[in-house]
Design an enzyme around this catalytic site. Structure first.
Site, PDB file in Angstrom:
ATOM      1  N   GLU A 221      -8.278   4.673   2.962  1.00  0.00           N
ATOM      2  CA  GLU A 221      -8.913   4.663   3.770  1.00  0.00           C
ATOM      3  C   GLU A 221      -8.804   3.063   3.943  1.00  0.00           C
ATOM      4  O   GLU A 221      -8.933   2.174   2.919  1.00  0.00           O
ATOM      5  CB  GLU A 221     -10.528   4.897   3.573  1.00  0.00           C
ATOM      6  CG  GLU A 221     -11.466   4.537   4.668  1.00  0.00           C
ATOM      7  CD  GLU A 221     -12.753   5.262   4.803  1.00  0.00           C
ATOM      8  OE1 GLU A 221     -13.348   5.391   5.933  1.00  0.00           O
ATOM      9  OE2 GLU A 221     -13.071   5.955   3.798  1.00  0.00           O
TER      10      GLU A 221
ATOM     11  N   CYS B  77     -14.761   7.688   6.423  1.00  0.00           N
ATOM     12  CA  CYS B  77     -15.550   7.309   7.710  1.00  0.00           C
ATOM     13  C   CYS B  77     -14.802   7.008   8.791  1.00  0.00           C
ATOM     14  O   CYS B  77     -15.349   6.793  10.013  1.00  0.00           O
ATOM     15  CB  CYS B  77     -16.666   6.587   7.190  1.00  0.00           C
ATOM     16  SG  CYS B  77     -17.638   7.358   5.988  1.00  0.00           S
TER      17      CYS B  77
ATOM     18  N   ASN C 206     -14.873  14.745   8.554  1.00  0.00           N
ATOM     19  CA  ASN C 206     -14.619  14.155   7.258  1.00  0.00           C
ATOM     20  C   ASN C 206     -15.727  14.454   6.291  1.00  0.00           C
ATOM     21  O   ASN C 206     -15.732  15.413   5.669  1.00  0.00           O
ATOM     22  CB  ASN C 206     -14.768  12.502   7.480  1.00  0.00           C
ATOM     23  CG  ASN C 206     -14.867  11.929   6.298  1.00  0.00           C
ATOM     24  OD1 ASN C 206     -14.236  12.074   5.203  1.00  0.00           O
ATOM     25  ND2 ASN C 206     -15.967  10.768   6.290  1.00  0.00           N
ATOM     26  N   GLU C 207     -16.964  14.026   6.744  1.00  0.00           N
ATOM     27  CA  GLU C 207     -18.163  14.271   5.954  1.00  0.00           C
ATOM     28  C   GLU C 207     -19.439  14.897   6.822  1.00  0.00           C
ATOM     29  O   GLU C 207     -20.654  14.571   6.904  1.00  0.00           O
ATOM     30  CB  GLU C 207     -18.876  13.053   5.326  1.00  0.00           C
ATOM     31  CG  GLU C 207     -18.143  12.598   3.863  1.00  0.00           C
ATOM     32  CD  GLU C 207     -18.585  11.630   3.259  1.00  0.00           C
ATOM     33  OE1 GLU C 207     -18.427  11.304   2.040  1.00  0.00           O
ATOM     34  OE2 GLU C 207     -19.374  10.674   4.036  1.00  0.00           O
TER      35      GLU C 207
END
Length: 658
Positions: free
Chosen positions: A50, A245, A376-377
């Site tokens: 990331e 993120c 993603n989350e």
């Protein structure tokens, strides 16, 4: 990764110190080498990348000039004009958005006198320069008048002394690319680039760039070789990119859009990095994404390091910890089309639109994409609604692509339970679990997957790291690494359920980090692997091919008397590989009886990672303070005997006669 979900478990943390002493009596374990429990996935241990902590620009992407195309919100951020030359001209940043929307700005330099007008770029916390190495400068430029402006470039050390220079002489009124190379005369950790314009006259300049010649595989627009080598040494099975993120963005306008990161580097649209101001105590207002490292480069990196590519795409949802913005379901089609087009970009024939672009960028062969992440989350019904639409569209066109799906930001709680139950009913392919917690949590959860549904979706341990304390100041201590090693015995023991795992985050600049701990740390010249890095490396380099039963009595080993363990066969080498962790402060004698074989080799390799100080760290000055050591041990009569040192991780490889 979110600071809100770090779980602190003080009582469990203390458990690393309070296991009973067993120094006087050997622990008896049994390995049933002929009892194969499950295969080990070829991509079991991988890398999560990331762009956080200056991982891309200022990190693995080797560009040395910050704000090379003047596209930061403050157009001259990273640039300064020395007082002694300020009176000799001026710079005006021109915006041509209507004709060049992806790279609208350029600098118009007017030189009014016979002396030079200078601009100085500070780099990313300086520029790391090595003596004797070649550096390649480039700039797009055009003349605006009849009197030509020349450009002299020079690298300056911390005192302002020149350590290398070159001259370019732009010609004509049309944009052209000009290049020059020179060799540095000194090693400097925080150099600057001086760009001196001499006239008089007017010159337009854009994409002012400086790369070392020595990048990974000597590529232009390349990657920093020492950081890539650390990744290669991990022998990763997959590369997950670009996050994290970063995929979501604080708002949808700031999300990662892969199509804006491919094609000509000059036409890639820079955006602000979502970690720019995420953490007030570590604000980084000069953190942007140039996308010189884009999706083509990610795929290429995965291929270089022998890893399967795992791209993660935005599913129409921004970060739910920030704005919580979602795109209307009836406007989701462009996001879905991005996913379909990405598969074509990676795997498509060169006669297809996106396959042709891949070929034009220098890779006519497919990248063999097999997995794709949707979101993603994310959590909640809004994620399930969007995932369902994505899954149908992708599976209808590309049924062989495996989809990775979010289980939210935490390994338990209402958000997790809702998604876990719902996605299992929907027969999802792979569920992505994340855990950032105390070392005690990792120790107590080494048996997490022992009783998971063997017929349900597979598990991706997509982000994990042991945190020693909160507020972003966590250290890559031996205590954290040892707890992760213990937890990973449970991942390895359950490879029929857990098919992928990756530590996160991967990289961090010592002068520009927002989040810690991190697997690899670096400055402008040096880099090192943490104790956590060596844990990951030992698992991946000794992955094996099949899991076999390892028991204490009739129980799997999940921390009995401080010891955690797992065992695999390596069919390629004909070896049994045993991994054991001693989480106690005392030595532990162990005896491992190996059943189902005719015999063991007389001697075996013992690789040890150990420290008597739980708070010990590696550093730039002591990069291998905690690093593996190797010796041989006797392993006759179908028995492995050793005394595990306090707070240690052992890997034992022994040839077997089956």
């Amino acid at each position: 990764m979110k600071t809100e979900r770090i779980i602190t478990t003080a009582a469990l943390l203390m458990g690393m110190y309070t296991f009973p002493s067993v120094a006087q009596q050997s622990l008896q374990f049994t390995i049933k080498a002929n009892e194969v429990k499950a295969p080990v996935a070829p991509h079991m241990w991988g890398i999560f990348f990331e762009d956080i902590n200056l991982s891309a620009d200022g990190g693995i992407y080797a560009e040395l000039v910050k704000n090379r195309s003047f596209e930061f919100n403050t157009p001259l951020m990273g640039w300064s004009i020395p007082k002694e030359t300020a009176a000799n001209g001026n710079v005006l940043v021109v915006n041509r958005h209507d004709t060049h929307p992806s790279n609208p700005r350029f600098a118009r330099i007017t030189v009014t006198g016979t002396r030079s007008f200078d601009m100085v770029n500070e780099g990313f916390r300086g520029m790391g320069i090595k003596a004797g190495e070649q550096y390649n400068f480039s700039v797009y430029a055009r003349q605006q008048g009849s009197t030509p402006v020349k450009i002299r470039i020079a690298l300056l050390d911390e005192s302002g002394k020149e350590i290398g220079n070159a001259v370019v002489s732009p010609q004509g009124s049309e944009w052209q690319l000009y290049k020059a190379s020179f060799t540095a005369s000194a090693t400097v950790a925080k150099a600057k680039l001086q760009v001196a314009f001499s006239g008089p006259g007017i010159l337009d300049a854009d994409m002012i760039s400086l790369f070392p010649q020595h990048t990974w595989k000597e590529r232009s627009n390349g990657l920093r070789a020492d950081l890539v080598q650390l990744l290669v040494d991990l022998h990763p099975g997959f590369l997950r990119f670009p996050g994290g993120c970063i995929v979501e963005g604080k708002e949808l306008t700031n999300r990662y859009q892969w199509k804006k990161t491919v094609g000509d580097v000059n036409d890639r649209e820079l955006i602000i990095n979502r970690w720019n101001t995420e953490f007030a105590h570590r604000a980084t207002p000069d953190y942007y994404q140039s996308f010189g490292l884009g999706f083509f480069e990610y795929f290429q990196l995965a291929e270089d390091i022998g890893a399967s590519p795992l791209p993660i795409l935005n599913c129409g949802m921004a970060c739910q910890y920030n704005s919580g913005e979602v795109v209307a379901v009836n406007e989701l089609q462009p996001y879905i089309q991005d996913a379909l087009d990405l598969v074509e970009f990676a795997n498509g024939d060169t006669h297809t639109k996106w396959g042709a672009l891949r070929a034009k960028m220098g890779h006519p062969e497919p990248f063999h994409l097999k997995m794709l992440g949707v979101g993603n989350e994310q959590w909640g019904p809004q994620y399930v609604e969007r995932y369902t639409i994505f899954a149908k569209a992708i599976k209808d066109k590309y049924p062989d692509i495996k989809l990775v799906n979010s289980l939210g930001p935490s390994p338990d709680g209402d958000k997790f339970e809702f998604l876990n139950d719902t996605l299992r009913r929907l027969n999802a392919d792979i569920l992505d679990e994340h855990y950032y917690s105390s070392p005690g949590w990792f120790l107590s959860n080494a048996g997490r997957y022992d009783h998971y549904d063997r017929k349900g979706p597979k598990i991706f341990a997509g982000e994990y790291a042991a945190h020693t304390k909160d507020n972003g100041a966590n250290k890559n201590s031996w205590q954290a690494a040892l707890a992760e090693a213990a937890f990973m015995t449970g991942l390895e023991r359950n490879t029929d359920v857990v098919v992928m795992a990756s530590y996160a985050p991967l990289l961090a600049h010592v002068d520009g980090w927002q989040w810690a701990p991190d697997l690899i740390w670096f400055d402008n010249l040096r880099s090192y692997g943490t104790p956590n890095y060596y844990v990951q490396k030992l698992y991946a380099n000794h992955k094996g091919s099949e899991v076999v039963s390892m028991l204490k009595g009739n129980q799997v080993i999940t921390g009995q008397d401080s010891v955690y363990a797992s065992a695999v066969l390596d069919k390629a080498t004909g070896e049994l590989v045993v991994k054991m962790v001693n989480a106690a402060a005392t030595p532990v004698p162990v005896e491992v009886a190996v059943q189902g074989v005719k015999g063991l080799a007389a001697s075996s390799r013992l690789i040890t990672l150990q420290s008597n100080d739980l708070q010990a760290l590696n550093s730039l000055d002591a990069p291998t303070h905690i690093a593996p050591t190797e010796k041989t041990i006797d392993t006759r009569r179908k028995t492995i005997k050793t005394t595990m040192a306090p707070w240690s991780f052992y890997v034992i490889r022994t040839k077997i006669n089956p």
